[in-house]
Design an enzyme around this catalytic site. Structure first.
Site, PDB file in Angstrom:
ATOM      1  N   ASP A 287       0.862  -1.173   0.000  1.00  0.00           N
ATOM      2  CA  ASP A 287       0.000   0.000   0.000  1.00  0.00           C
ATOM      3  C   ASP A 287       0.912   1.241   0.000  1.00  0.00           C
ATOM      4  OD1 ASP A 287      -2.158   1.693  -0.010  1.00  0.00           O
ATOM      5  OD2 ASP A 287      -3.229   0.691   1.612  1.00  0.00           O
TER       6      ASP A 287
HETATM    7  C1  NOJ Z   1      -4.040   3.953  -0.033  1.00  0.00           C
HETATM    8  C2  NOJ Z   1      -5.214   3.051   0.142  1.00  0.00           C
HETATM    9  O1  NOJ Z   1      -5.137   2.411   1.401  1.00  0.00           O
HETATM   10  C3  NOJ Z   1      -5.360   1.995  -0.926  1.00  0.00           C
HETATM   11  O2  NOJ Z   1      -6.578   1.336  -0.754  1.00  0.00           O
HETATM   12  C4  NOJ Z   1      -5.244   2.603  -2.280  1.00  0.00           C
HETATM   13  O3  NOJ Z   1      -5.402   1.609  -3.260  1.00  0.00           O
HETATM   14  C5  NOJ Z   1      -3.909   3.287  -2.413  1.00  0.00           C
HETATM   15  N1  NOJ Z   1      -3.810   4.334  -1.408  1.00  0.00           N
HETATM   16  C6  NOJ Z   1      -3.692   3.889  -3.793  1.00  0.00           C
HETATM   17  O4  NOJ Z   1      -4.474   4.990  -3.980  1.00  0.00           O
END
Ligand code: NOJ
Length: 740
Positions: A287
């Site tokens: 993430d």
């Molecule tokens: C953080 C989020 O937790 C995740 O779900 C997302 O896909 C990513 N950012 C990318 O935007």
């Protein structure tokens, strides 16, 4: 003219393919020639180029030191996220393919969570439809639109089980149940990826956030998770495993630490379970900076340490932060990280790029968007999804559907004319102008003969009551009042946890003032999570839960309010009476002192019932259904075998409608304590008035397995209760016995 013909041909193709694209699961295996090409690339790549393939950059340029084009040219970027401009995408792709030493294409990712330009209801709302076919279709449309905008890969589905509505991200998932969550995970993967990942209208899916992110303590986003491994296995992992089995091309590691180990450095989860036990052959992306965040977690000393931990644990690609890029080559040279770790990660990433067809067709047709985005068939599907996601929570004296004879209606509330709030969280390609507001939808549906008096009343924030007078005046002039209240787009989603779950701002006050007038009131509730609407449930005669319904919200809600569609949605998450009851979920354990009203020393509160405000699986219809004639055809079943059970469902009301018939079981005695109920089957049926259908379930004994006292996944012999009913707190009860 030619152009018009071309456009309508495209539209026709879209409509046709909508009908036939679903129901597949397999992804093409790579042929030996492709494997040989990957071998040859790996043999020629420098360690820096390998670390580059393992690095994803955001369009926003976070954590980026260098010039993007130079970095691509030098092979230091393998992927982008958040770039939606197809021309810019092709330009960067051209640099990668034509100007970098090895010509490896980039892969472009985006959070396509509930639609691209055509925005569908938020996932928690869509789940309330219990319609897997619908969910597959909305994913397929999302994929088609995303691909036309140059996106190869979505960070969806989010398959985190969530039992805590304070957590703002509960809106992004399918709710609290592992069985339903697993089926929805599969449907979404099928929808996004289709039959062939290389087709021009499919994208790679990403199961996230692995794992147990939904159990953030106290519902506070990014917080610690402490969950016993048995519950991790029984409750939180099944949707991930299902998505892997369905062929998901990628998976995202989480932000949270689980039982002391950050999930982006959790080799047991990422390697032993995911690869070893489930055989996942796609790649894992971290993430947003979650590899680097192992430093503040107190798990990694510095960036080099974080890179070593992340890569060795099994995170193949790092999102946004640059610990891989800056440190992996040197870590390999110093033999801190095995060269093979990089080779394996790069091989997995290249596999997915091949499967997507990016080596053969790296560029996206820049002229597709006009025919694809918001195509009439897509909008129709969005309207259908709204209708199916709506949940009728209360309908005293059949106040709904509205009479066609009404001459005046007041539409009051801060969400009546809202656009962004109907779209909801995570919709990066959405445009406010595409939204049919509730006011627009209602006016169209009511027609010329009924006047709609609109007043905003108040905001969803703050405490100003300045708009109340106007609202009361509009209500006074109308025969019936519709309240459009609830959460705004920014009340839920990532980093939007709440400690109070009532209507935000002065809205409850507005609702009470309107109620005092004594006219019939219908409440349309917008929300991305369960809310503690006790007063509203007691006093407002009709309540329709609309979630954040997406661009066709106004039309779909009007269809239901006017009775053009009979609502059948059922909540997939428990609604508590108070924040103090959280966590509250239907599949809880019985305890050694289950509640008995007359006995003080049983498991209960002194100031609240144990029962929720609304149980999992609950939702009403404009008609009524009667359940009867439960037949357990197999009262004794030898393991392995199949439990067969049926019941008759009759539409006893005056309207045709759908009913989601649910099957629950209870394993009465186990080597470890077992939940009081577990969903093990459901069927969404359609019944004409007076019609009866026999719904028959076959449950393989394998579906009754759990992680036993020895942490083995087994079904145990013994007695079971079984229910077929309309929701988790009601049903006809039977019994069966499993023997070895
Ligand atoms: C953080 C989020 O937790 C995740 O779900 C997302 O896909 C990513 N950012 C990318 O935007």
């Amino acid at each position: 003219m030619k152009r018009a013909i071309l456009l309508s041909l495209c539209a026709l193709l879209i409509v046709l393919s909508l009908g036939c694209q679903h129901g597949s699961r397999s992804i093409k295996r790579l042929d030996p020639a492709i494997e040989a090409q990957i071998d040859s690339l790996l043999a020629r790549m420098t360690l820096e180029e390998k670390a580059g393939q393992m690095s994803q950059k955001s369009r926003l340029g976070e954590d980026g030191s260098g010039d993007i084009e130079t970095e691509i040219r030098e092979g230091r970027i393998g992927s982008f996220l958040n770039l939606q401009d197809v021309k810019a995408r092709n330009k960067l792709q051209r640099i990668a393919v034509e100007e970098s030493r090895l010509g490896i294409p980039l892969i472009f990712g985006l959070d396509v969570i509930h639609g691209q330009r055509t925005v569908f209801p938020v996932p928690l709302g869509e789940a309330a439809s219990w319609d897997l076919d619908l969910m597959e279709k909305t994913a397929a449309v999302s994929a088609r639109e995303a691909r036309a905008m140059g996106i190869d890969w979505t960070f969806s589905p989010m398959v985190d089980i969530a039992r805590d509505p304070r957590w703002g991200r509960i809106v992004e998932g399918a709710g609290e149940d592992p069985y339903l969550g697993s089926l929805i995970a599969r449907a979404k993967v099928r929808g996004y990826q289709g039959r062939d990942l290389a087709a021009p209208d499919t994208i790679a899916a990403c199961l996230k956030h692995y794992a147990v992110y939904g159990a953030s303590q106290a519902g506070r986003d990014y917080h610690t998770t402490e969950v016993p491994m048995r519950i991790v296995r029984d409750v939180y992992l099944p949707p991930f495993q299902a998505g892997v089995e369905e062929g998901a091309a990628t998976l995202m590691s989480g932000f949270n630490d689980l039982n002391g180990i950050p999930t982006s450095g959790h080799s047991f989860l990422l390697t032993d379970v995911l690869r070893g036990q489930w055989g996942f052959d796609g790649f894992v992306v971290s993430d947003w900076r979650s590899v680097k965040q192992m430093i503040p977690h107190g798990f990694a000393e510095d960036q080099a340490h974080a890179a070593a931990l992340g890569a060795s644990a099994g995170v193949d690609m790092e999102m946004v932060s640059r610990t891989y890029l800056d440190h992996l080559p040197d870590l390999v040279r110093r033999r801190v990280v095995l060269r093979q770790v990089l080779d394996t990660a790069v091989r997995r990433i290249l596999h997915v790029k091949y499967r997507l067809g990016l080596f053969d067709n790296p560029y996206v047709n820049e002229n597709l968007q006009e025919a694809v985005l918001l195509a009439p068939a897509h909008r129709d599907l969005a309207r259908q999804a709204v209708r199916e996601s709506l949940v009728l929570l209360k309908n005293q004296n059949n106040l709904l559907p509205l009479s066609r004879d009404l001459k005046s209606v007041a539409l009051i509330g801060p969400l009546a004319q809202a656009r962004r709030d109907l779209i909801g969280t995570w919709a990066p390609a959405a445009e406010d102008g595409d939204v049919v507001t509730l006011l627009d939808g209602l006016k169209k549906a009511l027609g010329e003969t009924c006047r709609v008096h609109y007043a905003k009343g108040c905001q969803t924030e703050g405490d100003s009551t300045d708009g109340f007078a106007e609202a009361l005046e509009a209500a006074g002039r109308s025969e019936l009042i519709i309240l459009a209240v609830g959460e705004s787009e920014s009340h839920n989603g990532e980093a939007h946890s709440r400690t109070e779950l009532g209507l935000p701002g002065p809205q409850l006050q507005l609702v009470r003032e309107i109620h005092k007038i004594g006219k019939p009131v219908v409440m349309v509730l917008f929300a991305g999570r369960p809310l503690t609407i006790n007063w509203e449930m007691e006093h407002i005669p009709a309540i329709l839960l609309a979630w954040h319904p997406g661009i066709e919200g106004g039309n779909g809600i009007a269809d239901v309010l006017l009775g053009d569609y009979n609502p059948a949605g059922k909540i997939t998450v428990t609604f508590p009476r108070s924040v103090g009851q959280i966590p509250i979920y239907y599949n809880e354990k019985n305890t050694g002192r289950p509640i008995r009203e007359e006995d003080r020393f049983t498991s209960k509160y002194i100031d609240s019932p144990n029962t929720p405000l609304l149980p999992f699986g609950y939702g009403l219809s404009y008609t009524t259904f009667e359940y009867g004639n439960l037949k357990v055809e197999t009262p004794n079943v030898e393991i392995p075998g199949t439990v067969k059970v049926s019941a008759d469902i009759t539409n006893t009301g005056g309207r045709a409608g759908h009913e989601v018939v649910q099957l629950y079981v209870r394993d009465l005695v186990g080597s470890v304590t077992r939940p009081v109920k577990e969903l093990k089957g459901f069927e969404r049926i359609y019944l004409e008035p007076g019609q009866t259908k026999t719904v028959r379930f076959e449950i393989p004994t394998d579906a009754l397995r759990f992680w036993d006292i020895n942490m083995e996944f087994n079904v145990e012999p013994g007695d079971f209760h079984i229910w077929i009913g309309p929701h988790s707190a009601e049903g006809l009860q039977g019994h069966f016995r499993l023997t070895n």
